[in-house]
Design a protein around this motif. Structure first.
Motif, PDB file in Angstrom:
ATOM      1  N   ALA A  40       9.731  91.647  11.059  1.00 32.16           N
ATOM      2  CA  ALA A  40       8.767  90.546  11.186  1.00 32.16           C
ATOM      3  C   ALA A  40       8.324  90.431  12.641  1.00 32.16           C
ATOM      4  O   ALA A  40       7.136  90.252  12.931  1.00 32.16           O
ATOM      5  CB  ALA A  40       9.405  89.242  10.711  1.00 32.16           C
ATOM      6  N   ARG A  41       9.292  90.600  13.557  1.00 30.57           N
ATOM      7  CA  ARG A  41       8.930  90.539  14.987  1.00 30.57           C
ATOM      8  C   ARG A  41       8.024  91.713  15.341  1.00 30.57           C
ATOM      9  O   ARG A  41       7.033  91.563  16.047  1.00 30.57           O
ATOM     10  CB  ARG A  41      10.186  90.556  15.858  1.00 30.57           C
TER      11      ARG A  41
ATOM     12  N   ALA B 156       5.988  93.269  13.478  1.00 31.10           N
ATOM     13  CA  ALA B 156       4.646  93.077  12.900  1.00 31.10           C
ATOM     14  C   ALA B 156       3.809  92.106  13.739  1.00 31.10           C
ATOM     15  O   ALA B 156       2.579  92.151  13.697  1.00 31.10           O
ATOM     16  CB  ALA B 156       4.779  92.570  11.465  1.00 31.10           C
ATOM     17  N   ARG B 157       4.494  91.236  14.484  1.00 25.61           N
ATOM     18  CA  ARG B 157       3.739  90.266  15.297  1.00 25.61           C
ATOM     19  C   ARG B 157       3.153  90.885  16.564  1.00 25.61           C
ATOM     20  O   ARG B 157       2.252  90.321  17.163  1.00 25.61           O
ATOM     21  CB  ARG B 157       4.628  89.056  15.642  1.00 25.61           C
ATOM     22  N   PHE B 158       3.651  92.041  16.986  1.00 29.90           N
ATOM     23  CA  PHE B 158       3.026  92.706  18.142  1.00 29.90           C
ATOM     24  C   PHE B 158       1.670  93.254  17.702  1.00 29.90           C
ATOM     25  O   PHE B 158       1.533  93.747  16.581  1.00 29.90           O
ATOM     26  CB  PHE B 158       3.882  93.889  18.632  1.00 29.90           C
ATOM     27  N   ALA B 159       0.684  93.194  18.601  1.00 31.68           N
ATOM     28  CA  ALA B 159      -0.618  93.787  18.279  1.00 31.68           C
ATOM     29  C   ALA B 159      -0.457  95.306  18.176  1.00 31.68           C
ATOM     30  O   ALA B 159       0.468  95.872  18.769  1.00 31.68           O
ATOM     31  CB  ALA B 159      -1.615  93.432  19.377  1.00 31.68           C
TER      32      ALA B 159
ATOM     33  N   ARG C  84       2.460  97.914  19.685  1.00 32.40           N
ATOM     34  CA  ARG C  84       3.401  98.673  18.840  1.00 32.40           C
ATOM     35  C   ARG C  84       3.354 100.153  19.236  1.00 32.40           C
ATOM     36  O   ARG C  84       4.392 100.798  19.382  1.00 32.40           O
ATOM     37  CB  ARG C  84       3.049  98.501  17.362  1.00 32.40           C
TER      38      ARG C  84
END
Ligand code: HEM
Length: 282
Positions: free
Chosen positions: A161-162, A164-167, A171
């Motif tokens: 989940a963390r 996925a939060r990076f643009a 990533r």
């Protein structure tokens, strides 16, 4: 790589000679569907030594925790039918009793043709063919040792989940490769995983054969990182750099993943479709 894997970790019970169990294991391992690794704990009990197998190191000064977990025995079951793997595991566990007791089991799987659960292709820069054999398999060490391998098994737990939060560009910068075309990013930051671990950038070069598989249990998931080498040199050299021990820069992977356990094993060579345990007197 198989579609499915099942990892079995065993401990050694006190006051029981493990020789009988190891002789039974010898016949059950074909080195393809069932891969075995023997831990230093077991060798100590046998009064045996394999040059190159040592206890899991403590990385003094590391900027991230690297828990270690010495285990007596590691089995990697490979196949494409989960029920068949379960039954093979039960048979092997029974064959190893009473000396060895099953301590942990983890099911793993191939994802999207060989990707980590982050979606990034894993294994691209693995050496191939003869170079893979040279990186992963011991040679010129004498009978009973030639054809064997050392394996580092490291359980990583992701926070997807963390991640996925990076643009998307962030990533890519964590890995050092572009997700969309798997191209290496030339100007990736020093912390990028493939910058930290670039095998030819070490002196001497640090090639290894990675055979990792994703895992998921309930809400938890990650990568069972598995790396074979003719020694633990490459694994330790890369991990030291990932931990910031050379330049204070830690690997971007630690922004969303952490190590749960690290274990070292010696994988005996195969002879006549059986484990060759002559190096440890069996
Ligand atoms: C969360 C755990 C890890 C993940 C998700 C991960 C993922 C990846 C990915 C996506 C690549 C790029 C494609 C490739 O060449 O395979 C890669 C490369 C690589 N990784 Fe990891 N990795 C992890 C842990 C490790 C660890 C612990 C080591 C060694 C101690 C390691 C060593 C390497 C090496 C040697 C390369 C190739 C570098 C090169 O020469 O270009 N990885 N990894």
């Amino acid at each position: 790589m198989p579609a499915l894997g099942r990892y079995l970790h065993f401990r050694l019970l006190p006051d029981i000679d493990p020789r009988g169990a190891l002789l039974r294991l010898k016949q059950h391992c074909d080195g393809v569907d069932t891969v075995a690794g023997i831990g230093n704990v077991t060798l100590r009990r046998l009064g045996a030594r394999i040059e190159g197998l040592h206890d899991e190191p403590r990385f003094e000064g590391a900027l991230e925790p690297i828990p270690t977990q010495p285990r007596a025995l590691w089995l990697w079951l490979r196949g494409d039918d989960r029920g068949a793997l379960l039954h093979r595991g039960l048979q092997l566990t029974a064959a190893l009793e009473p000396a060895f007791a099953l301590e942990s089991v983890l099911d793993a799987f191939r994802y999207a043709g060989g990707r980590d659960l982050t979606g990034y292709e894993d294994g691209t820069e693995n050496p191939k063919g003869e170079r893979a054999v040279a990186a992963a398999v011991l040679a010129n060490a004498g009978p009973g040792l030639d054809g064997s391998s050392f394996v580092a098994v490291q359980r990583w737990q992701h926070d997807l989940a963390r991640f996925a939060r990076f643009a998307a560009p962030e990533r890519d910068a964590i890995v050092g490769r572009r997700h969309d075309d798997n191209e290496e990013i030339a100007d990736a930051p020093k912390s990028a995983h493939v910058k930290r671990t670039a095998q030819e950038s070490f002196e001497p070069q640090a090639f290894m054969l990675r055979r990792s598989m994703p895992w998921a249990v309930g809400e938890s998931s990650g990568l069972e990182f598995v790396a074979f080498g003719y020694s633990f040199y490459a694994f330790e050299a890369q991990l030291r750099r990932m931990l910031g021990l050379e330049d204070g820069v830690t690997d971007g992977l630690f922004r969303f993943s952490r190590v749960l356990a690290t274990s070292y094993f010696w994988c005996p060579p195969m002879r006549s479709d059986q484990l060759d345990l002559s190096a440890i007197g069996l």
